[in-house]
Design a protein around this motif. Structure first.
Motif, PDB file in Angstrom:
ATOM      1  N   GLU A   1       4.043  14.761  -9.960  1.00 33.60           N
ATOM      2  CA  GLU A   1       4.992  15.667 -10.061  1.00 33.60           C
ATOM      3  C   GLU A   1       5.451  15.461 -11.665  1.00 33.60           C
ATOM      4  N   ALA A   2       6.304  16.406 -12.259  1.00 32.73           N
ATOM      5  CA  ALA A   2       6.566  16.579 -13.758  1.00 32.73           C
ATOM      6  C   ALA A   2       7.671  15.609 -14.048  1.00 32.73           C
ATOM      7  N   ARG A   3       8.637  15.354 -13.414  1.00 38.70           N
ATOM      8  CA  ARG A   3       9.678  14.523 -13.568  1.00 38.70           C
ATOM      9  C   ARG A   3      10.324  13.949 -12.515  1.00 38.70           C
ATOM     10  N   PRO A   4       9.873  13.161 -11.766  1.00 39.13           N
ATOM     11  CA  PRO A   4      10.531  12.664 -10.368  1.00 39.13           C
ATOM     12  C   PRO A   4      12.045  12.141 -10.623  1.00 39.13           C
TER      13      PRO A   4
ATOM     14  N   ARG B   1       0.748  -1.364  -0.004  1.00 41.51           N
ATOM     15  CA  ARG B   1       0.120  -0.057   0.088  1.00 41.51           C
ATOM     16  C   ARG B   1       1.128   1.037  -0.045  1.00 41.51           C
ATOM     17  N   ALA B   2       1.924   1.135   0.687  1.00 37.55           N
ATOM     18  CA  ALA B   2       2.899   2.316   0.780  1.00 37.55           C
ATOM     19  C   ALA B   2       3.601   2.612  -0.751  1.00 37.55           C
ATOM     20  N   ILE B   3       3.939   1.590  -1.248  1.00 42.81           N
ATOM     21  CA  ILE B   3       4.299   1.860  -2.807  1.00 42.81           C
ATOM     22  C   ILE B   3       3.363   2.495  -3.752  1.00 42.81           C
ATOM     23  N   ARG B   4       2.049   1.922  -3.516  1.00 46.38           N
ATOM     24  CA  ARG B   4       1.039   2.519  -4.366  1.00 46.38           C
ATOM     25  C   ARG B   4       0.762   4.037  -3.889  1.00 46.38           C
ATOM     26  N   ARG B   5       0.811   4.330  -2.698  1.00 44.89           N
ATOM     27  CA  ARG B   5       0.553   5.726  -2.304  1.00 44.89           C
ATOM     28  C   ARG B   5       1.800   6.604  -2.744  1.00 44.89           C
ATOM     29  N   GLN B   6       2.905   6.138  -2.607  1.00 36.28           N
ATOM     30  CA  GLN B   6       4.154   7.064  -3.320  1.00 36.28           C
ATOM     31  C   GLN B   6       3.965   7.177  -4.708  1.00 36.28           C
ATOM     32  N   ALA B   7       3.440   5.927  -5.562  1.00 34.68           N
ATOM     33  CA  ALA B   7       3.149   6.222  -6.796  1.00 34.68           C
ATOM     34  C   ALA B   7       2.025   7.206  -7.321  1.00 34.68           C
ATOM     35  N   VAL B   8       1.155   7.424  -6.411  1.00 30.62           N
ATOM     36  CA  VAL B   8       0.014   8.371  -6.760  1.00 30.62           C
ATOM     37  C   VAL B   8       0.706   9.862  -6.406  1.00 30.62           C
ATOM     38  N   ARG B   9       1.670   9.803  -5.353  1.00 35.13           N
ATOM     39  CA  ARG B   9       1.934  11.036  -4.729  1.00 35.13           C
ATOM     40  C   ARG B   9       3.237  11.452  -6.022  1.00 35.13           C
TER      41      ARG B   9
ATOM     42  N   ARG C   1      15.635  10.048  -9.524  1.00 35.78           N
ATOM     43  CA  ARG C   1      15.969   8.561  -9.118  1.00 35.78           C
ATOM     44  C   ARG C   1      15.670   8.591  -7.638  1.00 35.78           C
ATOM     45  N   ASP C   2      16.178   9.319  -6.864  1.00 31.62           N
ATOM     46  CA  ASP C   2      16.293   9.192  -5.431  1.00 31.62           C
ATOM     47  C   ASP C   2      14.613   9.334  -4.846  1.00 31.62           C
ATOM     48  N   ALA C   3      14.025  10.270  -5.594  1.00 37.04           N
ATOM     49  CA  ALA C   3      12.464  10.174  -5.182  1.00 37.04           C
ATOM     50  C   ALA C   3      11.554   9.074  -5.498  1.00 37.04           C
ATOM     51  N   LEU C   4      12.096   8.403  -6.580  1.00 36.38           N
ATOM     52  CA  LEU C   4      11.492   7.234  -7.165  1.00 36.38           C
ATOM     53  C   LEU C   4      11.858   6.012  -5.929  1.00 36.38           C
ATOM     54  N   MET C   5      12.760   6.046  -5.414  1.00 33.77           N
ATOM     55  CA  MET C   5      13.347   5.120  -4.196  1.00 33.77           C
ATOM     56  C   MET C   5      12.523   5.406  -2.811  1.00 33.77           C
ATOM     57  N   LEU C   6      12.224   6.618  -2.485  1.00 33.36           N
ATOM     58  CA  LEU C   6      12.002   6.742  -1.115  1.00 33.36           C
ATOM     59  C   LEU C   6      10.591   6.834  -0.876  1.00 33.36           C
ATOM     60  N   ILE C   7      10.411   6.020   0.366  1.00 33.54           N
ATOM     61  CA  ILE C   7       9.116   5.888   1.011  1.00 33.54           C
ATOM     62  C   ILE C   7       9.035   6.893   2.116  1.00 33.54           C
ATOM     63  N   GLU C   8       8.093   7.859   2.020  1.00 35.55           N
ATOM     64  CA  GLU C   8       7.934   8.823   3.055  1.00 35.55           C
ATOM     65  C   GLU C   8       6.810   8.464   4.129  1.00 35.55           C
ATOM     66  N   ALA C   9       7.061   9.276   5.313  1.00 34.55           N
ATOM     67  CA  ALA C   9       6.154   8.957   6.424  1.00 34.55           C
ATOM     68  C   ALA C   9       4.765   9.068   5.748  1.00 34.55           C
ATOM     69  N   ARG C  10       4.317  10.012   5.047  1.00 36.33           N
ATOM     70  CA  ARG C  10       3.087  10.016   4.632  1.00 36.33           C
ATOM     71  C   ARG C  10       2.549   8.839   3.722  1.00 36.33           C
TER      72      ARG C  10
END
Length: 329
Positions: A307-310, A295-303, A312-321
């Motif tokens: 964004e225009a062009r995430p 579920r966290a990976i799906r939420r990250q994908a929606v987040r 590499r680091d952003a694509l790997m990071l799971i944040e608290a939200r």
């Protein structure tokens, strides 16, 4: 004219190709002289054929795979004991010493998500490497795979699953369900068929029964002959918060994700609440964590979709939200 059987042991012709291979193993130090002579002369092992040498390198690789699992310290200790015994018994036979037959049917006690199926797969491969199982595969079944709907159907279904498992491990999850229907239930027939197969195929099959501890102990009490047929009984404990966080990290890492420090604290708080929450069903441990990660990976994908062009680091990071919105299950 067929030669008359005199009852005396006949001399077996030496296979020169096999002999050359055995000599090569001896010269490289993989087997000793006694073993080499036995192999060349064709002395059979109890399984009915000349046993190949045990590749200890492969065994150690599988033990490292076991060690990589989170927690399960007692499980790992028992598994090492089992394989040390199997290995030493094999060496004793090779040196013409008495080696008692080892019964390796097992019972795994534990709640869902505690690693029972994963450990069973590793065991199957280890037994294959030790020469005890021809294939080393795992056939996982439950009541519906064994119990039929009419007279004779159960025996047929059970035999089919046993046939699939020959050369490997038959893993029966929630095995206690076979005895829940009372004396006239077809599950009893499946148990009888299974017990017979364990005797008929004792060199071709290892059976592992798994389930909740209380229910499994009740199941064993319903048939006085069952406990002695499963001498190895292993308890798989529930995971604590630290171990569940470690499982989440490993699960994310295998998929090229990682958590921020804040995300780890958020996950830890979520897990603490989950463990305190009263529930009708037992906590599902690693399965619960894997569902959280999905579920966290799906939420990250929606987040990130916004964004225009995430990068590499952003694509790997799971944040608290990305953990937010999960209710305890």
């Amino acid at each position: 004219m067929t030669p008359r059987n005199t009852g005396r042991r006949t001399t077996r012709a030496v296979d020169t190709r096999k002999a050359a291979g055995v000599i090569d193993l001896y010269e490289r130090g993989h087997i000793d002289l006694t073993d080499a002579l036995a192999r060349i002369s064709g002395v059979d092992d109890p399984m009915g054929s000349v046993a190949p040498p045990i590749d200890k390198r492969r065994i150690h690789e599988l033990l490292r795979e076991l060690d990589d699992l989170v927690g399960l310290d007692e499980v790992k200790r028992v598994v090492r004991e089992i394989f040390a015994l199997v290995y030493v018994q094999r060496l004793r036979r090779e040196h013409r010493l008495k080696a008692d037959p080892t019964v390796l049917h097992m019972i795994f006690y534990g709640n869902p998500g505690t690693g029972k199926t994963t450990v069973a797969r590793i065991l199957a491969r280890m037994f294959h490497e030790c020469g005890l199982l021809e294939k080393g595969h795992l056939v996982e079944v439950e009541r519906a795979d064994l119990v039929g709907e009419y007279i004779g159907h159960t025996a047929q279904k059970t035999r089919e699953q046993i046939q699939k498992a020959l050369g490997g491990v038959l893993f029966i999850d929630e095995a206690y369900s076979l005895a829940r229907g009372g004396e006239k239930d077809f599950g009893r027939e499946a148990i009888d068929c299974l017990v017979k197969a364990m005797e008929d195929h004792k060199h071709e099959l290892i059976v592992i029964l798994a389930g909740y501890e209380r229910e499994m102990r009740w199941f064993l009490s319903t048939n006085p002959g069952l406990p002695s047929r499963f001498p190895i009984q292993i308890r798989f404990p529930d995971y604590g918060v630290d171990q569940l966080v470690q499982i989440a990290k490993k699960t994310l890492a295998t998929r090229d994700y990682r958590m921020t420090a804040e995300a780890e604290w958020a996950l830890r708080s979520l897990l603490q609440n989950a463990l305190r929450e009263p529930r009708l069903e037992p906590f599902s441990n690693a399965r619960f964590v894997r569902n959280l990660v999905e579920r966290a990976i799906r939420r990250q994908a929606v987040r990130l979709f916004e964004e225009a062009r995430p990068k590499r680091d952003a694509l790997m990071l799971i944040e608290a939200r990305d953990w937010q919105g999960d209710e305890v299950r």
